[in-house]
Design a protein around this motif. Structure first.
Motif, PDB file in Angstrom:
ATOM      1  N   MET A 152       0.851  -1.179   0.000  1.00 51.45           N
ATOM      2  CA  MET A 152       0.000   0.000   0.000  1.00 51.45           C
ATOM      3  C   MET A 152       0.897   1.242   0.000  1.00 51.45           C
ATOM      4  SD  MET A 152      -3.334   1.136   0.348  1.00 51.45           S
ATOM      5  CE  MET A 152      -4.176  -0.335   0.826  1.00 51.45           C
ATOM      6  N   GLN A 153       0.580   2.161  -0.888  1.00 52.13           N
ATOM      7  CA  GLN A 153       1.327   3.413  -0.977  1.00 52.13           C
ATOM      8  C   GLN A 153       1.058   4.276   0.259  1.00 52.13           C
ATOM      9  OE1 GLN A 153       3.350   4.694  -3.322  1.00 52.13           O
ATOM     10  NE2 GLN A 153       3.119   3.201  -4.942  1.00 52.13           N
ATOM     11  N   SER A 154       2.034   5.085   0.627  1.00 54.29           N
ATOM     12  CA  SER A 154       1.804   6.046   1.707  1.00 54.29           C
ATOM     13  C   SER A 154       0.918   7.163   1.169  1.00 54.29           C
ATOM     14  CB  SER A 154       3.125   6.612   2.214  1.00 54.29           C
ATOM     15  OG  SER A 154       3.758   7.356   1.188  1.00 54.29           O
ATOM     16  N   VAL A 155       0.068   7.710   2.033  1.00 54.89           N
ATOM     17  CA  VAL A 155      -0.827   8.786   1.654  1.00 54.89           C
ATOM     18  C   VAL A 155      -0.600   9.946   2.608  1.00 54.89           C
ATOM     19  CG1 VAL A 155      -3.243   9.502   1.402  1.00 54.89           C
ATOM     20  CG2 VAL A 155      -2.547   7.194   0.730  1.00 54.89           C
ATOM     21  N   THR A 156      -0.450  11.137   2.038  1.00 48.76           N
ATOM     22  CA  THR A 156      -0.320  12.363   2.818  1.00 48.76           C
ATOM     23  C   THR A 156      -1.437  13.296   2.405  1.00 48.76           C
ATOM     24  OG1 THR A 156       2.092  12.115   2.837  1.00 48.76           O
ATOM     25  CG2 THR A 156       1.212  14.286   3.419  1.00 48.76           C
ATOM     26  N   ILE A 157      -2.107  13.884   3.391  1.00 48.36           N
ATOM     27  CA  ILE A 157      -3.178  14.827   3.106  1.00 48.36           C
ATOM     28  C   ILE A 157      -2.953  16.091   3.933  1.00 48.36           C
ATOM     29  CG2 ILE A 157      -4.682  13.609   4.733  1.00 48.36           C
ATOM     30  CD1 ILE A 157      -7.072  14.559   3.035  1.00 48.36           C
ATOM     31  N   TYR A 158      -2.872  17.213   3.222  1.00 50.63           N
ATOM     32  CA  TYR A 158      -2.733  18.516   3.868  1.00 50.63           C
ATOM     33  C   TYR A 158      -4.137  19.050   4.119  1.00 50.63           C
ATOM     34  CZ  TYR A 158       2.205  18.499   2.552  1.00 50.63           C
ATOM     35  OH  TYR A 158       3.535  18.188   2.418  1.00 50.63           O
TER      36      TYR A 158
END
Length: 97
Positions: free
Chosen positions: A1-7
């Motif tokens: 699973m890819q890492s996810v970043t949300i601002y």
């Protein structure tokens, strides 16, 4: 699973909606509140190619865009492959990093 970043910001309904979709999919993500984290807004704008609105969402290093972009990818069946690391066929509709 890819890492996810949300601002995000705490008061943004689009941020809440984007986080809800990710949670429904069982995706863990790093949330960065641009109002509470020093320098985060500038970093977001740089990573997002000048976009200043929140949320700005990244899967791995790929800029997905905002909430509407995230939901559009999901409706098109392209979000799950992107989250799982597939790149072929998942690139259409994903904002350029």
């Amino acid at each position: 699973m890819q890492s996810v970043t949300i601002y995000t910001t705490a008061w943004c309904p689009y941020c809440s909606a984007a986080k809800s979709l990710l949670k429904e999919k069982g995706v863990s993500f790093q949330e960065i509140d641009v109002e509470k984290t020093q320098g985060a807004r500038a970093a977001m704008v740089q990573r997002a190619g000048g976009r200043t609105s929140v949320p700005q969402i990244f899967v791995g290093e790929r800029h997905v865009g905002g909430c509407d972009d995230l939901y559009a990818l999901d409706r098109a069946g392209k979000l799950d492959p992107l989250l799982n690391g597939a790149t072929k066929g998942a690139e259409a509709g994903v904002a350029d990093a």
